[in-house]
Design an enzyme around this catalytic site. Structure first.
Site, mmCIF file in Angstrom:
data_model
loop_
_atom_site.group_PDB
_atom_site.id
_atom_site.type_symbol
_atom_site.label_atom_id
_atom_site.label_comp_id
_atom_site.label_asym_id
_atom_site.label_seq_id
_atom_site.Cartn_x
_atom_site.Cartn_y
_atom_site.Cartn_z
ATOM 1 N N LYS A 159 0.688 -1.164 0.110
ATOM 2 C CA LYS A 159 -0.225 -0.329 0.027
ATOM 3 C C LYS A 159 0.781 1.370 0.131
ATOM 4 O O LYS A 159 0.305 2.359 0.081
ATOM 5 C CB LYS A 159 -0.826 0.035 1.188
ATOM 6 C CG LYS A 159 -2.077 -1.111 1.060
ATOM 7 C CD LYS A 159 -3.366 -0.560 2.233
ATOM 8 C CE LYS A 159 -2.795 -0.785 3.571
ATOM 9 N NZ LYS A 159 -3.824 -0.582 4.646
ATOM 10 N N LYS B 88 2.783 2.113 2.463
ATOM 11 C CA LYS B 88 2.756 2.537 3.596
ATOM 12 C C LYS B 88 3.815 1.866 4.679
ATOM 13 O O LYS B 88 4.179 0.811 4.226
ATOM 14 C CB LYS B 88 1.481 2.416 4.379
ATOM 15 C CG LYS B 88 0.224 3.344 4.104
ATOM 16 C CD LYS B 88 -0.723 2.956 4.893
ATOM 17 C CE LYS B 88 -1.766 4.200 5.117
ATOM 18 N NZ LYS B 88 -2.884 4.030 5.989
HETATM 19 N N1 C2G Z 1 -10.133 6.863 9.475
HETATM 20 C C1 C2G Z 1 -11.209 7.842 9.773
HETATM 21 N N2 C2G Z 1 -10.864 8.880 10.186
HETATM 22 C C2 C2G Z 1 -9.534 9.398 10.183
HETATM 23 C C3 C2G Z 1 -8.497 8.551 9.727
HETATM 24 C C4 C2G Z 1 -8.893 7.270 9.653
HETATM 25 O O1 C2G Z 1 -12.247 7.451 9.804
HETATM 26 N N3 C2G Z 1 -9.474 10.806 10.712
HETATM 27 C C5 C2G Z 1 -10.752 5.550 9.067
HETATM 28 C C6 C2G Z 1 -10.402 5.144 7.758
HETATM 29 O O2 C2G Z 1 -11.347 5.757 6.598
HETATM 30 C C7 C2G Z 1 -10.309 3.522 7.665
HETATM 31 C C8 C2G Z 1 -9.838 3.309 8.954
HETATM 32 O O3 C2G Z 1 -9.849 4.570 9.836
HETATM 33 O O4 C2G Z 1 -11.598 3.143 7.418
HETATM 34 C C9 C2G Z 1 -8.377 2.780 9.212
HETATM 35 O O5 C2G Z 1 -7.588 4.041 8.479
HETATM 36 P P1 C2G Z 1 -6.084 3.417 7.891
HETATM 37 O O6 C2G Z 1 -5.287 2.688 9.161
HETATM 38 O O7 C2G Z 1 -5.533 4.766 7.246
HETATM 39 O O8 C2G Z 1 -6.392 2.191 6.924
HETATM 40 P P2 C2G Z 1 -6.127 2.502 5.352
HETATM 41 O O9 C2G Z 1 -4.739 2.610 5.043
HETATM 42 O O10 C2G Z 1 -7.187 3.381 4.739
HETATM 43 O O11 C2G Z 1 -6.297 0.858 4.845
HETATM 44 O O12 C2G Z 1 -8.349 -2.663 2.782
HETATM 45 C C10 C2G Z 1 -8.575 -1.377 3.040
HETATM 46 C C11 C2G Z 1 -7.366 -0.710 3.669
HETATM 47 O O13 C2G Z 1 -6.508 -1.627 4.514
HETATM 48 C C12 C2G Z 1 -7.472 0.405 4.443
#
Ligand code: C2G
Length: 131
Positions: free
Chosen positions: A44, A46
């Site tokens: 990803k 990351k």
């Molecule tokens: N999130 C949120 N508000 C934020 C930051 C994150 O609601 N300020 C939510 C994201 O939308 C996501 C969850 O928290 O639903 C996890 O976010 P991340 O850890 O950044 O995950 P991500 O990189 O989006 O990975 O297959 C799906 C991916 O693995 C999602």
């Protein structure tokens, strides 16, 4: 029993993560969180501060979370939904539309993100403070 699933990296756990975990759990009775493995995070683009094992332990301590499984690839979601008899798939709306194919197998819900917070912002702000 209504089973909910959500996916993410959940690094440097913050209020945005807690808000979506709480709202996801409020939609059912049992919340499964699939946490991106370190290898999948690399896919990803990351690099999490905490290892998969630490992120798993931290999430397992969150009262809204009932089970943590690894997310190893983009393709596992249908299999996970079937394996765990998931009723609802939940993601933040930054993913709006990306997982609509799952609606053949379960309800798909995108929830508003929490404004003003992200793991990237935390890292940037801490970097700036340490200068
Ligand atoms: N999130 C949120 N508000 C934020 C930051 C994150 O609601 N300020 C939510 C994201 O939308 C996501 C969850 O928290 O639903 C996890 O976010 P991340 O850890 O950044 O995950 P991500 O990189 O989006 O990975 O297959 C799906 C991916 O693995 C999602």
């Amino acid at each position: 029993m209504k089973t909910i699933i959500t996916y993410g990296t959940f690094d440097l756990l913050h209020i945005g993560h807690i808000n979506i975990l709480r709202r996801a759990k409020e939609m059912g009775d049992y919340l499964i969180v699939a946490i991106s493995s370190d290898e999948f995070n690399a896919l990803k683009g990351k690099k999490a501060y905490y290892s998969y094992e630490d992120r798993k332990t931290i999430l397992e301590a969150v009262k809204y979370v009932d089970k943590v499984i690894p997310e190893d690839n983009w393709e596992q979601k249908v299999q996970d939904v079937q394996k765990y008899n998931v009723d609802t798939f939940v993601m933040g709306h930054d993913w709006e539309g990306k997982f609509d194919f799952l609606s053949d197998y379960c309800e798909v819900v995108y929830l508003p993100r929490t404004d003003g917070i992200s793991t990237t912002k935390i890292k940037k702000d801490l970097n700036a403070q340490s200068k």
